[in-house]
Design a protein around this motif. Sequence first.
Motif, PDB file in Angstrom:
ATOM      1  N   ASP A  43       0.832  -1.207   0.000  1.00  0.00           N
ATOM      2  CA  ASP A  43       0.000   0.000   0.000  1.00  0.00           C
ATOM      3  C   ASP A  43       0.869   1.260   0.000  1.00  0.00           C
ATOM      4  O   ASP A  43       0.520   2.270  -0.625  1.00  0.00           O
ATOM      5  N   LYS A  96       1.977   1.881  -3.445  1.00  0.00           N
ATOM      6  CA  LYS A  96       0.891   2.290  -4.341  1.00  0.00           C
ATOM      7  C   LYS A  96       0.479   3.739  -4.148  1.00  0.00           C
ATOM      8  O   LYS A  96       0.209   4.459  -5.117  1.00  0.00           O
ATOM      9  N   LYS A  97       0.405   4.181  -2.891  1.00  0.00           N
ATOM     10  CA  LYS A  97      -0.207   5.483  -2.612  1.00  0.00           C
ATOM     11  C   LYS A  97       0.751   6.557  -2.102  1.00  0.00           C
ATOM     12  O   LYS A  97       0.444   7.742  -2.204  1.00  0.00           O
ATOM     13  N   SER A  98       1.894   6.164  -1.549  1.00  0.00           N
ATOM     14  CA  SER A  98       2.728   7.156  -0.861  1.00  0.00           C
ATOM     15  C   SER A  98       4.029   7.473  -1.574  1.00  0.00           C
ATOM     16  O   SER A  98       4.606   8.544  -1.362  1.00  0.00           O
ATOM     17  N   SER A 143      -3.804  -1.181  -8.372  1.00  0.00           N
ATOM     18  CA  SER A 143      -4.756  -0.794  -7.328  1.00  0.00           C
ATOM     19  C   SER A 143      -6.194  -1.116  -7.711  1.00  0.00           C
ATOM     20  O   SER A 143      -7.131  -0.713  -7.024  1.00  0.00           O
ATOM     21  N   ASN A 163      -0.805   8.013  -8.937  1.00  0.00           N
ATOM     22  CA  ASN A 163      -1.598   7.758  -7.732  1.00  0.00           C
ATOM     23  C   ASN A 163      -1.465   8.876  -6.704  1.00  0.00           C
ATOM     24  O   ASN A 163      -1.796   8.687  -5.525  1.00  0.00           O
ATOM     25  N   PRO A 174       1.155  10.462  -5.050  1.00  0.00           N
ATOM     26  CA  PRO A 174       1.887  10.111  -3.835  1.00  0.00           C
ATOM     27  C   PRO A 174       2.411  11.355  -3.110  1.00  0.00           C
ATOM     28  O   PRO A 174       2.506  12.433  -3.687  1.00  0.00           O
ATOM     29  N   LYS A 178      -4.279  13.772   1.760  1.00  0.00           N
ATOM     30  CA  LYS A 178      -4.302  12.322   1.519  1.00  0.00           C
ATOM     31  C   LYS A 178      -5.727  11.788   1.549  1.00  0.00           C
ATOM     32  O   LYS A 178      -6.543  12.203   2.373  1.00  0.00           O
ATOM     33  N   GLU A 179      -6.002  10.896   0.658  1.00  0.00           N
ATOM     34  CA  GLU A 179      -7.302  10.226   0.660  1.00  0.00           C
ATOM     35  C   GLU A 179      -7.322   9.200   1.793  1.00  0.00           C
ATOM     36  O   GLU A 179      -6.323   8.559   2.091  1.00  0.00           O
ATOM     37  N   LYS A 196      -8.263   3.166   1.509  1.00  0.00           N
ATOM     38  CA  LYS A 196      -7.091   2.330   1.299  1.00  0.00           C
ATOM     39  C   LYS A 196      -7.077   1.809  -0.137  1.00  0.00           C
ATOM     40  O   LYS A 196      -8.132   1.521  -0.696  1.00  0.00           O
ATOM     41  N   PRO A 197      -5.884   1.667  -0.727  1.00  0.00           N
ATOM     42  CA  PRO A 197      -5.826   1.158  -2.104  1.00  0.00           C
ATOM     43  C   PRO A 197      -6.258  -0.293  -2.173  1.00  0.00           C
ATOM     44  O   PRO A 197      -6.041  -1.076  -1.248  1.00  0.00           O
TER      45      PRO A 197
END
Length: 664
Positions: free
Chosen positions: A83, A86-88, A115, A162, A164, A239-240, A243-244
């Motif tokens: 995760d 993917k997102k950070s 994702s 994504n 980040p 930040k969303e 969770k991815p």
Amino acid sequence: MTEILQLKNVVKFYQLADGERFEALRSISASFEAGELVSIVGESGSGKSTLMNLIGGLDSDFSGEILYRGENIHDYSPKQLADYHKKSIGFIFQNFNLIPHLNLIDNVALAMTLSNVDKATRDQKAKELLTKVGLKDHVYKKPDQISGGQKQRVAIARALINDPDVIIADEPTGALDAQTTDTVLDLIKDIAQSGKLVLMVTHSDRVASHCTRILRIDDGRLISDEQLGTLNVEKEVKKETAKPKNMSLLNAVRLAFLNMKAKLGRNALVAFGTSIGIMAVVLMLALGRGVTTYIKDTMNSYANPNVTEVHRQSMVPDQKQQKDLSSGDPAELSKIQQNNMAALTGKGTDNDFTAKDLKKLSAIKGVDKVEKGYSTLSLGTNSVTYKKQNATIMTLQTMSSNITKSSIVDGKAPKKGEILLDKGTADLLDEDLVGKKVNVTLTLGDKKVEETFTVSGTYEQQGSNFSTAIMSYSELNRLFTANGLQLKPNVVYLYTKNKDNTEKIKDKVKELGFSGSMQETMTAMFTQMLDVVSYVLAAIAAVSLVVSAIMILVVLNISVVERTKEIGVLKALGARRRDIRRIFVSEAFLIGLSSGLLGVAVTFVLQLLVNRFTIATFEVPVVSLTLSYALIGIGLSIVISMIAGFLPADRASKLDPVEALRKE
């Protein structure tokens, strides 16, 4: 600004071959905020790339702490680490590391694919980012169709897909000329101004001068931390909370398909090689079924489909009797032989139907009429004479609904004072015997009876070559009674108006302990023998599938080697071990599916060719490909391919991302 990343006494050791340890990083401590453009400068081997791999979560073997928003990534589970990727974190590599068989949209959207974002959304976002980096007119091109600078822009867009917090750029301008370098640096500066933390590894002071902060590393130590200025940050990073998701099986299959398409020639040869084995297995099964069906149809064509013939006991040894026969017990062997001979000759009380038996049979659901019958086999004691011609009658039986009108080729069914002969026997006596009187000699019990009958007609043999005479049950009963004997039925015919009931009636007959006709028993024996032969031939043909499995194993191992860097990129973008396995197992699945379909298609063509020949020569189709056999072939191909593909897939999933990205 918000603190995003903090390093506390980060230490990294490498274990050397001679047992010693090499300290690549020595107590690195620093903190970073959103909106910073930080260059990490050092000579080759100073430890800067090692530090970036640790921050990026590609290497978790270190001591100390790397805190991302207050959480130590060293303590992340594999899922949390995926995760995080993917997102950070977003990666921009020096050599771009684009996947050659994907177009620019798919390359940029790869992180969103991992994702499980829907295709419409990820394509739209990828197009927006490619437009933002100046590649609006190239979105459907492959990486080998654009320049180096354009490739780096694609890599930047991929890092941003994504949204980040942190962008790690490893020598992002190392492979670019001066003019393109400035363009790429302007893009990276814009990224930092959007509120992201950008960490850029470089050995160039010129590149570092574009940054707001410079960290210098030498021999694994942080020797300086120089602040050059600040950027006008446009917005705070938001930040969303969601969770991815994880990559779906469908997306894994799609990525596998795109790779197979890129290596179409090689994969087509593998599929063709495997299809040969599948074709051989399916063809053997279809051939066995075709021959079996022909035998069944031939035997059944001689009987009325609405009639079930019933005997008290089987006229040939059943499975239990066959076992007893092989036991070697002389008394048991003699008993079985006597019983079977009595059944064949119509003698012995064990073969006669009682009133109770007839009541049981008439009560079977679907039976509309019960017909008594009698059948006996004689060895030279019965005969028919016309003028000076004499013919031995081996089988004497009574007329029943089992003998259809179509079986009577000339004349009609016998009535009082009449007899029906098989065509072979009739032709032996006279070419035109119908309507003529013949002398018949019969042995009834212990008495020899001679009587004159009129030949009512001739019929085609019902599955045997025995000379046969048929008369009505009432006529035969008259003969028995006239000679002081009692006629008891030793065969019963169950008639049903609906032929769809016949199979159920036959099953019920066996359930009640009775037996079917000799032709049914013989058909079952032949069918069993043919099934065994078919399965043995199919098993022999299946040996070739082992070779196919080895071939698939080798090809997928080669694919793992060829795509090592791609695997590293996928892991950097957040692919789990399970995702990597799925991609390669999906590739094996597609190879198996295409092999199975091709094998079945070839079998179908061979069926047409072989049946055309056998129909023209023997008037019989001998290959019968069914849907079940086709599905068995396809399923077998898929299973073998996936089993063969599991080891390469597992090997790919275990590759170290740092080592994979270094692979040339």
